[in-house]
Design an enzyme around this catalytic site. Sequence first.
Site, PDB file in Angstrom:
ATOM      1  N   TYR A 105     121.312  16.870  51.252  1.00  0.00           N
ATOM      2  CA  TYR A 105     120.168  17.627  51.753  1.00  0.00           C
ATOM      3  C   TYR A 105     119.235  16.632  52.439  1.00  0.00           C
ATOM      4  O   TYR A 105     118.453  15.939  51.802  1.00  0.00           O
ATOM      5  CB  TYR A 105     119.472  18.358  50.604  1.00  0.00           C
ATOM      6  CG  TYR A 105     118.206  19.098  50.983  1.00  0.00           C
ATOM      7  CD1 TYR A 105     118.107  19.775  52.191  1.00  0.00           C
ATOM      8  CD2 TYR A 105     117.108  19.121  50.118  1.00  0.00           C
ATOM      9  CE1 TYR A 105     116.953  20.452  52.539  1.00  0.00           C
ATOM     10  CE2 TYR A 105     115.952  19.798  50.453  1.00  0.00           C
ATOM     11  CZ  TYR A 105     115.874  20.466  51.665  1.00  0.00           C
ATOM     12  OH  TYR A 105     114.724  21.131  52.015  1.00  0.00           O
ATOM     13  N   ASP A 144     122.774  20.626  54.372  1.00  0.00           N
ATOM     14  CA  ASP A 144     121.702  20.883  55.323  1.00  0.00           C
ATOM     15  C   ASP A 144     121.265  19.535  55.884  1.00  0.00           C
ATOM     16  O   ASP A 144     120.568  18.771  55.222  1.00  0.00           O
ATOM     17  CB  ASP A 144     120.556  21.594  54.595  1.00  0.00           C
ATOM     18  CG  ASP A 144     119.330  21.802  55.477  1.00  0.00           C
ATOM     19  OD1 ASP A 144     119.385  21.440  56.675  1.00  0.00           O
ATOM     20  OD2 ASP A 144     118.319  22.314  54.964  1.00  0.00           O
TER      21      ASP A 144
END
Length: 258
Positions: A105, A144
């Site tokens: 992330y 992400d």
Amino acid sequence: MKLVSWNVNGLRACVNKGFNNYFLQTEADIFCIQETKLQEGQICLEQDEAYTQYWNHAIKKGYSGTAVFTKIKPLSVRYGLDEEHEPEGRILTLEFDSFYLVNVYTPNARRDLSRLDFRLAWEDRFKNYMQQLDARKPVIACGDLNVAHHEIDLKNPKSNRNNSGFTMEERDKMTKLLESGFIDSYRHFYPDKEGAYTWWSYMPKVRERNVGWRIDYFLVSARLAPSLLGAGIDCDVMGSDHCPIVLNIEQLDAQNEE
């Protein structure tokens, strides 16, 4: 072998919006999530007993965090990016017989770009880390990455040119990462496909009109290209401002399944 990645933007909220149904229906061999926003022991998921779960919680409550659910037993698990203390729970690395799985992330540069320097330093550390792993065995990295790499990867590139997630500095870092020996699996199969997004603002009707960004990725070592079978975006799956992404690849560790 099927892998899924999803920024759930708060797992407890996502569970209330159908996470478990999707999790069980996908029957992924490895399921990665980002932005869990949990501390250890704050949730007990209903899941298939075939999965082993690994969590990297942020120290700050209700912030960041990653997790991996896997049917394949890893040789080792690493929490964090390198030897430095990493308090935000942003990365998990599972080593398997034939590859590394990196669930990440990436930090956001923030709307005012106040964290851009931190973000760019992270990008350099992450690229070095990926190269170190790739020197030992192939890598599958997902998550992400908080960047739309090219203009095709967001609906309104002109109006977002200097915004977080689409600055030239962030895009250049993505280019350098790929040039160091990795493939954007979705663009490997769909190099020219427009309107393929994984994140939408919560503003009214933005997702309905598909005004989005593609900022979630499966990146793989270039030498795994012949093993790739397909990549997809489950854009109709709700529960978060992101949607899940999928990678299908030839089985790399069949002998190591639980």
